[in-house]
Scaffold this motif. Structure first.
Motif, PDB file in Angstrom:
ATOM      1  N   ARG A   1       0.829  -1.205   0.000  1.00 25.30           N
ATOM      2  CA  ARG A   1       0.000   0.000   0.000  1.00 25.30           C
ATOM      3  C   ARG A   1       0.865   1.257   0.000  1.00 25.30           C
ATOM      4  NH1 ARG A   1      -3.137  -1.543   3.594  1.00 25.30           N
ATOM      5  NH2 ARG A   1      -2.115  -0.615   5.416  1.00 25.30           N
ATOM      6  N   ASP A   2       1.898   1.272   0.807  1.00 30.22           N
ATOM      7  CA  ASP A   2       2.781   2.440   0.851  1.00 30.22           C
ATOM      8  C   ASP A   2       3.532   2.613  -0.469  1.00 30.22           C
ATOM      9  OD1 ASP A   2       1.954   2.924   3.403  1.00 30.22           O
ATOM     10  OD2 ASP A   2       3.752   2.099   4.380  1.00 30.22           O
ATOM     11  N   GLY A   3       3.937   1.476  -1.080  1.00 33.54           N
ATOM     12  CA  GLY A   3       4.632   1.560  -2.357  1.00 33.54           C
ATOM     13  C   GLY A   3       3.755   2.109  -3.459  1.00 33.54           C
ATOM     14  N   LEU A   4       2.493   1.655  -3.497  1.00 36.18           N
ATOM     15  CA  LEU A   4       1.568   2.166  -4.506  1.00 36.18           C
ATOM     16  C   LEU A   4       1.295   3.656  -4.295  1.00 36.18           C
ATOM     17  CD1 LEU A   4      -1.042  -0.724  -4.820  1.00 36.18           C
ATOM     18  CD2 LEU A   4       0.559   0.072  -6.572  1.00 36.18           C
ATOM     19  N   THR A   5       1.172   4.048  -3.029  1.00 42.24           N
ATOM     20  CA  THR A   5       0.922   5.461  -2.743  1.00 42.24           C
ATOM     21  C   THR A   5       2.095   6.320  -3.193  1.00 42.24           C
ATOM     22  OG1 THR A   5      -0.433   4.871  -0.830  1.00 42.24           O
ATOM     23  CG2 THR A   5       0.402   7.123  -0.921  1.00 42.24           C
ATOM     24  N   MET A   6       3.301   5.836  -2.929  1.00 43.62           N
ATOM     25  CA  MET A   6       4.492   6.592  -3.342  1.00 43.62           C
ATOM     26  C   MET A   6       4.575   6.710  -4.862  1.00 43.62           C
ATOM     27  SD  MET A   6       7.404   5.220  -0.690  1.00 43.62           S
ATOM     28  CE  MET A   6       8.666   6.166  -1.542  1.00 43.62           C
ATOM     29  N   ALA A   7       4.154   5.667  -5.570  1.00 50.02           N
ATOM     30  CA  ALA A   7       4.173   5.720  -7.038  1.00 50.02           C
ATOM     31  C   ALA A   7       3.031   6.561  -7.586  1.00 50.02           C
ATOM     32  CB  ALA A   7       4.095   4.303  -7.597  1.00 50.02           C
ATOM     33  N   ALA A   8       1.904   6.604  -6.862  1.00 46.05           N
ATOM     34  CA  ALA A   8       0.725   7.318  -7.363  1.00 46.05           C
ATOM     35  C   ALA A   8       0.941   8.820  -7.411  1.00 46.05           C
ATOM     36  CB  ALA A   8      -0.479   6.990  -6.487  1.00 46.05           C
ATOM     37  N   TRP A   9       1.693   9.359  -6.457  1.00 49.02           N
ATOM     38  CA  TRP A   9       1.878  10.811  -6.441  1.00 49.02           C
ATOM     39  C   TRP A   9       2.646  11.327  -7.658  1.00 49.02           C
ATOM     40  CZ3 TRP A   9      -1.176  13.852  -4.109  1.00 49.02           C
ATOM     41  CH2 TRP A   9      -1.756  13.515  -2.892  1.00 49.02           C
ATOM     42  N   PRO A  10       3.809  10.768  -8.015  1.00 45.43           N
ATOM     43  CA  PRO A  10       4.484  11.264  -9.221  1.00 45.43           C
ATOM     44  C   PRO A  10       3.693  10.990 -10.496  1.00 45.43           C
ATOM     45  CG  PRO A  10       5.658   9.381  -8.293  1.00 45.43           C
ATOM     46  CD  PRO A  10       4.648   9.789  -7.286  1.00 45.43           C
ATOM     47  N   ALA A  11       2.941   9.876 -10.528  1.00 44.26           N
ATOM     48  CA  ALA A  11       2.118   9.598 -11.710  1.00 44.26           C
ATOM     49  C   ALA A  11       1.044  10.669 -11.882  1.00 44.26           C
ATOM     50  CB  ALA A  11       1.481   8.217 -11.592  1.00 44.26           C
ATOM     51  N   THR A  12       0.419  11.042 -10.760  1.00 48.75           N
ATOM     52  CA  THR A  12      -0.601  12.094 -10.807  1.00 48.75           C
ATOM     53  C   THR A  12       0.012  13.430 -11.194  1.00 48.75           C
ATOM     54  OG1 THR A  12      -1.875  10.938  -9.113  1.00 48.75           O
ATOM     55  CG2 THR A  12      -2.381  13.269  -9.466  1.00 48.75           C
ATOM     56  N   LEU A  13       1.195  13.709 -10.666  1.00 50.48           N
ATOM     57  CA  LEU A  13       1.891  14.947 -11.030  1.00 50.48           C
ATOM     58  C   LEU A  13       2.219  14.972 -12.512  1.00 50.48           C
ATOM     59  CD1 LEU A  13       3.303  17.589 -10.307  1.00 50.48           C
ATOM     60  CD2 LEU A  13       5.336  16.249  -9.712  1.00 50.48           C
ATOM     61  N   ALA A  14       2.630  13.826 -13.057  1.00 43.92           N
ATOM     62  CA  ALA A  14       2.924  13.758 -14.492  1.00 43.92           C
ATOM     63  C   ALA A  14       1.686  14.111 -15.313  1.00 43.92           C
ATOM     64  CB  ALA A  14       3.422  12.364 -14.856  1.00 43.92           C
ATOM     65  N   GLY A  15       0.515  13.630 -14.868  1.00 39.39           N
ATOM     66  CA  GLY A  15      -0.716  13.985 -15.570  1.00 39.39           C
ATOM     67  C   GLY A  15      -0.980  15.474 -15.550  1.00 39.39           C
ATOM     68  N   ALA A  16      -0.739  16.105 -14.400  1.00 40.22           N
ATOM     69  CA  ALA A  16      -0.938  17.553 -14.310  1.00 40.22           C
ATOM     70  C   ALA A  16       0.047  18.295 -15.204  1.00 40.22           C
ATOM     71  CB  ALA A  16      -0.778  18.002 -12.859  1.00 40.22           C
ATOM     72  N   VAL A  17       1.279  17.803 -15.267  1.00 39.99           N
ATOM     73  CA  VAL A  17       2.279  18.419 -16.150  1.00 39.99           C
ATOM     74  C   VAL A  17       1.843  18.305 -17.608  1.00 39.99           C
ATOM     75  CG1 VAL A  17       4.640  18.198 -17.016  1.00 39.99           C
ATOM     76  CG2 VAL A  17       4.200  18.111 -14.559  1.00 39.99           C
ATOM     77  N   GLY A  18       1.287  17.147 -17.980  1.00 41.04           N
ATOM     78  CA  GLY A  18       0.814  16.977 -19.353  1.00 41.04           C
ATOM     79  C   GLY A  18      -0.266  17.980 -19.722  1.00 41.04           C
ATOM     80  N   ILE A  19      -1.184  18.231 -18.785  1.00 39.73           N
ATOM     81  CA  ILE A  19      -2.230  19.234 -19.038  1.00 39.73           C
ATOM     82  C   ILE A  19      -1.613  20.611 -19.175  1.00 39.73           C
ATOM     83  CG2 ILE A  19      -4.268  20.358 -18.057  1.00 39.73           C
ATOM     84  CD1 ILE A  19      -4.890  17.663 -16.707  1.00 39.73           C
ATOM     85  N   GLY A  20      -0.657  20.930 -18.317  1.00 45.85           N
ATOM     86  CA  GLY A  20       0.017  22.212 -18.412  1.00 45.85           C
ATOM     87  C   GLY A  20       0.725  22.394 -19.738  1.00 45.85           C
ATOM     88  N   LEU A  21       1.377  21.346 -20.225  1.00 42.34           N
ATOM     89  CA  LEU A  21       2.062  21.418 -21.514  1.00 42.34           C
ATOM     90  C   LEU A  21       1.068  21.604 -22.658  1.00 42.34           C
ATOM     91  CD1 LEU A  21       4.702  18.597 -20.987  1.00 42.34           C
ATOM     92  CD2 LEU A  21       5.175  21.045 -21.211  1.00 42.34           C
ATOM     93  N   HIS A  22      -0.107  20.972 -22.539  1.00 44.46           N
ATOM     94  CA  HIS A  22      -1.143  21.117 -23.565  1.00 44.46           C
ATOM     95  C   HIS A  22      -1.546  22.577 -23.755  1.00 44.46           C
ATOM     96  CE1 HIS A  22      -4.820  19.976 -25.816  1.00 44.46           C
ATOM     97  NE2 HIS A  22      -5.407  20.942 -25.125  1.00 44.46           N
ATOM     98  N   PHE A  23      -1.605  23.317 -22.663  1.00 42.79           N
ATOM     99  CA  PHE A  23      -2.024  24.718 -22.735  1.00 42.79           C
ATOM    100  C   PHE A  23      -0.852  25.699 -22.782  1.00 42.79           C
ATOM    101  CE2 PHE A  23      -5.761  22.659 -20.812  1.00 42.79           C
ATOM    102  CZ  PHE A  23      -6.739  23.117 -21.687  1.00 42.79           C
TER     103      PHE A  23
END
Length: 330
Positions: free
Chosen positions: A6-28
């Motif tokens: 559970r802790d490992g998935l949580t640690m991986a989920a945060w950078p993955a979510t951040l990458a998604g936000a970066v992708g949206i930022g790059l789109h605009f």
């Protein structure tokens, strides 16, 4: 699920979510930094990170993180959905079959190009990276028998550009002030009338981000000067994807991307000369006073791009006068 997992998935989920936000930022993003422009080409892949983050957070029951990842995922889907849903603004005139191909200097197999033109009954062909040797190869393969009218400006390496047509051409033009050749011509369809065809090839951002943005802007100015209420078809390797705000500004207002109109989704066209499959879509067909009903990619042996083929139904004059302006660029 164990605490370690559970802790490992949580640690991986945060950078993955951040990458998604970066992708949206790059789109605009409207940044002029070349590395951000290149990164924007991969924005859809980064956005997928938010979906992965949402799954990971939900599986761990991390509700706050899951809520954030879901919101980012929804925003990512909103940026990409128009590529898949298309629109119903179909033309009511004749259908024109169009093909756009980047020939990679002398690399593309001319017989393969001509075979596609013949099989798909292409009426208008726009090409980039057209060399004198490539012109000779296309002639020997029989292109001029299928498309007897042409306006071409061949040159060494990436500079050359060309237009071939099964319908008569007139008002041919070449535009100064660009690194690569940019062409236009009037195609006259018997029983219908004229439409304007462009063959474009702006430089890639690695040549110079400022030059790239300036050329896209000046290509839009050329399109804006095309005759009002006349159908327009512009094929080219635009060295830009639908996730570049500069390209979306080009394909807005009166003009639309044929692939988006047809709901064809992400049509990746480059690169095809690597061990991995093509990743980004930099080849486009733009239209005005017309509507694309079908757009697809075609493999051309020897080229580093897939070609695009489209069926485009142009508007009759009465519909051209009533055509509504497309929504502003997102």
């Amino acid at each position: 699920m164990s605490k370690v997992v559970r802790d490992g998935l949580t640690m991986a989920a945060w950078p993955a979510t951040l990458a998604g936000a970066v992708g949206i930022g790059l789109h605009f993003s409207e940044s002029g930094a070349w590395w951000l422009i290149l990164a924007a080409s991969g924005a859809p892949y980064l956005m997928c990170g938010a979906l992965l983050g949402a799954v990971a957070f939900l599986s761990c029951r991390r509700w706050a993180g899951a809520a954030l990842a879901v919101v980012i995922s929804m925003a990512a889907v909103w940026t990409q959905l128009p590529l898949y849903i298309g629109d119903d603004g179909g033309g009511d005139g004749p259908t024109v079959r169009v093909m756009q191909a980047n020939l990679l200097f002398d690399g593309a197999d001319p017989q393969a190009v001509v075979d596609e033109v013949r099989t798909r009954r292409i009426e208008v062909l726009t090409v980039d990276e057209l060399t004198p040797a490539a012109v000779g190869g296309l002639e020997r393969a029989g292109l001029d028998r299928l498309l007897p009218y042409r306006h071409i400006s061949p040159a060494r390496t990436a500079t050359g550009t060309g237009i071939w047509s099964s319908h008569p051409l007139s008002d041919t033009a070449e535009y100064d002030g660009f690194v690569l050749n940019q062409l236009s011509a009037t195609v006259t369809i018997a029983g219908f009338g004229p439409l304007t065809v462009y063959a474009f090839h702006p430089v890639p951002p690695v040549y110079g981000a400022g030059v790239w943005a300036d050329e896209l802007s000046r290509l839009r100015a050329i399109l804006d000067r095309s005759p009002a209420n006349r159908p327009v078809i512009a094929g080219g390797d635009f060295n830009a994807t639908s996730d570049h705000s500069q390209f979306r500004a080009l394909a807005s207002g009166r003009f639309g991307d044929a692939a988006e109109q047809a709901g064809a989704g992400h049509l990746v066209t480059y690169p095809t000369d690597q061990p991995w499959p093509p990743m980004i879509g930099v080849d486009h067909i733009l239209v005005a006073e017309a509507h694309a009903t079908d757009v697809a990619t075609v493999s051309i042996p020897g080229s580093d791009h897939r070609a695009l083929v489209a069926r485009i139904r142009v508007n009759e004059p009465r519909r051209q006068q009533q055509a509504q302006v497309r929504p502003p660029v997102r």
